[in-house]
Design an enzyme around this catalytic site. Structure first.
Site, PDB file in Angstrom:
ATOM      1  N   SER A 136       0.831  -1.198   0.000  1.00 21.11           N
ATOM      2  CA  SER A 136       0.000   0.000   0.000  1.00 21.11           C
ATOM      3  C   SER A 136       0.870   1.254   0.000  1.00 21.11           C
ATOM      4  CB  SER A 136      -0.963  -0.038   1.189  1.00 21.11           C
ATOM      5  OG  SER A 136      -1.942   0.966   1.088  1.00 21.11           O
ATOM      6  N   SER A 137       0.823   2.073   1.045  1.00 19.87           N
ATOM      7  CA  SER A 137       1.692   3.248   1.092  1.00 19.87           C
ATOM      8  C   SER A 137       3.160   2.838   1.008  1.00 19.87           C
ATOM      9  CB  SER A 137       1.440   4.031   2.387  1.00 19.87           C
ATOM     10  OG  SER A 137       2.224   5.196   2.444  1.00 19.87           O
TER      11      SER A 137
END
Length: 290
Positions: A136-137
């Site tokens: 994700s991030s």
């Protein structure tokens, strides 16, 4: 009949691992951004490789390390490589500001690059064996690091991210959320996406890290459209076609499809999987050559 004593049982019982995740308070970081650096050195170091595992939003180095779906410290114990676990000072990594999207710009990417340099020196890492992974991030930051510090990184295996530069903030705000990108509306040409990467380190003309890209077909947080845009980006950087040179259905598991675009770009499309695709240690380690 001989009954083993407690001392005997302890002596010959299963070995207890002493290795722990430890914070490095001073990693020679001259960047303005100051994320924390945590390191896991296995009891038996059998490799001169380094894996940097970058956490997702609303997480930390400690939480990511303890997450049962993030098996990198088990891989470290099994194969004897050192792992670094950066820890963000905000909810998400800064993949938005000019500082972080520029080589030596002073942002989060610069700080993680300093962690890598510290680890290479401190733990006798082979500079040609530095690998990045994240979800994700953390996957977004993995892409940004591949663009801003290609000279430090050998290969990347990123899970459920977006193209490098997709989350750019027009206001210059760090760690800004970009609804257009997350919603899969940042659609552009392969040439544009490749230029975004090249623009983050304009003077660089050396070897680029090999890229392995994972994404779920029903990701409701970071649109599956970002998978195709990321493939566009890195196939352009490597100057290869977006037509796969090989396709393996049901790999590395059922309903996953592994596409190779030459030797340097690999995409894994996970049908029916949301956000984010679970780490596949064996497949990522194989991509790294571990």
């Amino acid at each position: 009949m001989h009954i083993p004593t407690l001392v005997t049982a302890l002596t010959f019982g299963p070995a207890v691992l002493a290795a722990q995740l430890k914070q490095i308070s001073n990693y020679n970081n001259n960047a303005q951004a100051k994320p924390g650096m945590w390191v896991y050195v296995p009891d038996s170091v059998k490799s001169d490789a380094l894996v940097v595992a970058i956490h997702s939003c609303q997480s930390s180095a400690q939480s990511y390390f303890q997450n049962s779906k993030i098996p990198w410290h088990q891989g470290s114990d099994r194969k004897g490589y050192v792992t670094v676990w950066p820890s963000s000072t905000s909810q998400c990594w800064d993949v938005s500001s000019k500082a972080s999207l520029t080589h030596n710009g002073g942002g989060d990417s610069n700080a993680i690059a300093n962690m890598i340099k510290y680890a290479i020196t401190t733990y006798n890492i082979d500079p040609k064996k530095v690998y990045i992974t994240g979800g994700s991030s953390g996957a977004m930051m993995s892409n940004v690091l591949a663009a801003t510090y290609p000279d430090l990184i050998t290969a990347v295996s990123l899970y459920s991210g977006v193209p490098a530069g997709c989350f750019v903030s027009s206001s210059g705000q760090s760690a800004a959320w970009n609804n257009t990108c997350s919603g899969g509306q940042s659609i552009s040409t392969a040439q544009h996406w490749g230029d975004v990467v090249r623009g983050m380190y304009p003077s660089y003309n050396g070897t680029r890290p090999r890229m392995q890209i994972w994404h779920g077909s029903v990701d409701g947080t970071l649109s599956p459209n970002n998978y195709n845009e990321t493939i566009k980006q890195w196939t352009n950087v490597f100057g290869v076609s977006m037509t796969p040179t090989s396709t393996k259905p049901d790999t590395p598991e059922r309903n996953y499809r592994m596409d190779d675009f030459g030797p340097n770009v690999e995409g894994i499309w996970a049908v029916g999987v949301g956000h984010s695709v679970p780490s596949h240690l064996d497949a990522s380690e194989a991509w790294f050559g571990l």
